[in-house]
Each structure stands twice: as C-alpha cells, then as structure tokens.
Design an enzyme around this catalytic site. Structure first.
Site, mmCIF file in Angstrom:
data_model
loop_
_atom_site.group_PDB
_atom_site.id
_atom_site.type_symbol
_atom_site.label_atom_id
_atom_site.label_comp_id
_atom_site.label_asym_id
_atom_site.label_seq_id
_atom_site.Cartn_x
_atom_site.Cartn_y
_atom_site.Cartn_z
ATOM 1 N N GLY A 47 -49.866 20.108 1.663
ATOM 2 C CA GLY A 47 -50.778 21.187 1.301
ATOM 3 C C GLY A 47 -51.657 20.734 0.151
ATOM 4 C CB ALA A 48 -52.743 17.339 -0.595
ATOM 5 C CD GLU A 74 -58.365 22.169 4.659
ATOM 6 O OE1 GLU A 74 -59.250 22.889 5.171
ATOM 7 O OE2 GLU A 74 -57.593 22.573 3.765
ATOM 8 C CG ASP A 110 -48.453 22.139 12.648
ATOM 9 O OD1 ASP A 110 -48.078 22.546 11.525
ATOM 10 O OD2 ASP A 110 -48.040 22.632 13.720
ATOM 11 C CE1 TYR A 224 -48.086 35.663 -9.799
ATOM 12 C CE2 TYR A 224 -47.948 37.300 -8.062
ATOM 13 C CZ TYR A 224 -48.331 36.935 -9.340
ATOM 14 O OH TYR A 224 -48.956 37.848 -10.157
ATOM 15 C CE1 TYR A 234 -47.595 37.163 -2.967
ATOM 16 C CE2 TYR A 234 -45.498 36.924 -4.109
ATOM 17 C CZ TYR A 234 -46.573 36.362 -3.464
ATOM 18 O OH TYR A 234 -46.622 35.005 -3.295
ATOM 19 C CG LEU A 272 -54.425 30.894 -11.010
ATOM 20 C CD1 LEU A 272 -54.119 29.405 -10.958
ATOM 21 C CD2 LEU A 272 -55.506 31.164 -12.050
#
Length: 396
Positions: A47-48, A74, A110, A224, A234, A272
C-alpha cells in the site's frame, strides 16, 4: 493536455502528474531536513502509493537510506486519460530515489492475491535477499480470498442501531444531518475479511517460511481509534471490528516470529485527509474542526510529519513505548484531553454558517485536492501536462 480536477462525491476522477510529483518532492525534502537514523535498510511497503504508505516509503528511503519495494494497485494512464494519483506518486518517488542512488522497485497488482505475493517474494530473493521491515498500509474496499476465491466487500455501518449525527459536504460547506442504518447479515464478517488482519498474517507467514525476513524483523500495520464523536460509525462500527481483528493479529504474528526475534506492531495514527477517510460520514466535519484546533496549538501534522515522528520516536527506540493494549500511539497529540475538549465544544456550534469561522474546511479541501495533485503550491495548472508517465522501477 490541460488537466483539471473532476470530482464525484468523495473522489476525484482525474490526477495531475506535475502536482503529484511536487507533493512527493515536498515530502522528500521534509525528510531530508530531519536527522537521519540507523533504521531499516531493506523495506517492503504494502500500500505504498498514497497516504501513510507513501510517507512510510519516503521516510524509509530518506531517513535511513533504505532500499524499498513498493506494492500497490493503481490505474496506469492512457492517452487522454490520467492515471490514478498513486501511479504518479510512485513514478515521482522512484524517479527521485534513483536520481539519489537509492534502490526502488514497485509491483502494481492485487496484494491479496497469491500471484502478487509470489512475485514480491521472488523480487526480494533476487534483489535484497531479506527485508528488515514490512509496512502494511493496505486500504481496499473489496478483497477476493486467494484460496477460496470468495469475494468480500466491506461496509461502513454502525453495529446495533442507526447512527445519526452531523457531517459536512466539504465541496459546498453544507453541514447537515446524516443517518446510517446498522449492519446486518454478513456485514461484519465481510468487513473483517477485507480490512482485518488475515491478509497481513498471510504475507508474514509466506515470507517467513521462505526465509526472507531478517533477524529482529519488524512489521507495522496502521490503524485508527478516534474520539467518542466518531466511535459509533468508526471504532464501534464494522470498520472498528476489522481494526480489532487487525490489532489482535499483531500478537499472533509476533508469536510466529519468535524464531527470528521478530515483532509485529499496530500503530494508531492521527485522523488525516486521505481517500479512505473522505468516504466516512462525520469524519470530514471532525477533521475540519480538529485541524483548526491543532493548527492553533502548533501541533498539526500531515502524513509525512506523522510518519517521520513514528520512525524517529517509536520504531527506532530501544524499547518502543506501547499503550495498555500493546499498540503504538502516534495519535497522542490528536487525543490530548485539551484538544478533544476544544473539538467537542466546536462540534456543538458547527453549522453551515459558523463552520468557516470555527473550522478549517479550507485546509481540508486543500488537503483533499492535494491528494490528486491539484492546488499544490508552485504548480502552473494552465500549462500542458504529459499524462503518459512511466514508473521507472515497475516490475512486469
């Protein structure tokens, strides 16, 4: 071509290659301005290409001169059609990393699949031998299980009852009430299957079995928690169930890494503006108020500042400070009692008319468009931009 932002809801359908590149260069410059560390030298980031994952790759490369492999999924560009922003981010990072003499290669595919895991494993064997750190920063709404072929789709729902509170349409500034129906059927199971810890552990198990994890290896996944204002939708909702599973998985992974002295951690990060967070009702309103308070207090951080502090103050510490649940808490400034008290007071006053004064909606909107390479200082958006950008180290 002249590239302009085209939005639909909480996503932007276009991305600007020059703006994305400038964003990446700004983050690299920030890390270069900070002290270097004797940190990891060989890093895999899953996930860079955006958000915390991109910041982690930049911090690894420029704080300790690490060789990095970046994994992402992507959309490449086509003639007359822009790529997704993560594509341009990765191209910009690799271009600069190679210029600075750093190893940087990427795989686009993937991450849940056995094929991509095998390809990544082979690249590590061929080029790096072993890795010191694996950052797991995967954010996907769907997952196809690599063994069963079953397709899971995550949902954003409260558990046990309807959730009703205010949110803001950050495009118009309208504060309005929203209601979300509770989860039902397999909603929780499906969300955990996508966003929980199973895939993270699959990665570690396969890499460990292949002998490509170094002694004292570390892996970190991002999570989070947030305040009471958002917990119903959440942390106590379907996503929270997935995060609970992710955090529990860290202990399982650590147990499996005893043979090499390895450790798995979950880092609880700050709220964020990311592509993922923009999709969560209530969060945009909360963030706009939080930004206002934290900027006034002089403790606001973006992704790169947050991750630089994580790497400097936590991951490289001799004894990593953890909370009672064994988590790294780099959300400590957000969750300060005085900060949360001020946000709660502002929340009571938040209306369409008052938000421009009491919140930082402009800061939220700027950060949102920055994600896609727009509204970046120093970029001339009236100039033609070449959408056909290659990623230098992309593996076939």
């Amino acid at each position: 071509m002249i590239i302009e932002p085209r939005t639909r809801g909480f996503i932007c359908l276009t991305a600007h290659p020059v703006g994305c590149e400038q964003n990446v260069l700004n983050q690299i410059d920030y890390i270069k301005s900070k002290s270097k560390t004797d940190g990891p030298k060989k890093v895999l980031v899953i996930g860079a290409s955006t958000g915390f994952g991109l910041a982690s790759r930049i911090a690894s490369a420029y704080k300790s001169y690490a060789a990095t492999i970046g994994l992402f999924f992507e959309k490449p560009p086509k003639e007359g059609r822009t790529a997704s922003p993560g594509w341009y981010n990765s191209a910009a990072f690799e271009k600069q990393a190679h210029k600075d003499g750093l190893y940087a290669k990427s795989i686009n595919g993937d991450a849940f699949s056995n094929e991509v895991k095998a390809q990544t494993l082979q690249l590590i064997k061929d080029d790096l031998g072993q890795i010191d750190v694996l950052i797991y920063s995967l954010a996907s709404p769907v997952r196809t299980h690599p063994d069963s072929g079953e397709r899971f789709k995550s949902v954003l729902k409260p558990i046990g009852g309807t959730f009703t509170d205010n949110t803001v349409d950050f495009h118009t500034g309208e504060v309005k009430e929203i209601s979300i129906e509770p989860s039902s059927g397999d909603d929780i199971k499906n969300t955990v299957a996508v966003m929980g810890g199973e895939d993270w552990k699959m990665w570690i198990d396969q890499l460990n079995a292949a002998g490509v994890l170094s002694k004292d290896f570390k892996t970190v996944a991002y999570s989070y928690i947030g305040p009471s204002l958002t917990e119903a939708v959440y942390r106590k909702g379907t996503i929270g169930a997935a995060k609970d599973d992710l955090e529990a998985t860290a202990f399982k992974i650590t147990d499996t890494l005893k043979n090499i002295g390895g450790k798995a951690y979950v880092s609880v990060n700050k709220a964020l503006v990311t592509q993922a967070s923009s999709a969560i009702p209530v969060i945009p309103l909360y963030i706009s108020l939080l930004y206002k308070v934290m900027k006034e207090e002089g403790i606001h951080e973006g992704c790169i500042e947050q991750i630089e502090r994580l790497f400097s103050e936590r991951l490289n510490a001799a004894n990593i400070p953890l909370d009672d649940a064994g988590r790294i808490r780099i959300d400590d400034w957000e969750m300060r009692d005085d900060v949360q008290a001020k946000v709660l007071e502002l929340w009571k006053e938040a209306k369409t008319e008052t938000l421009p004064q009491i919140g930082d909606l402009d800061g939220y909107k700027t950060d949102f468009f920055n994600l896609f390479g727009f509204e970046v200082a120093g970029v001339d958006y009236d100039k033609d931009a070449n959408e056909m950008i290659d990623i230098p180290g992309l593996q076939a």
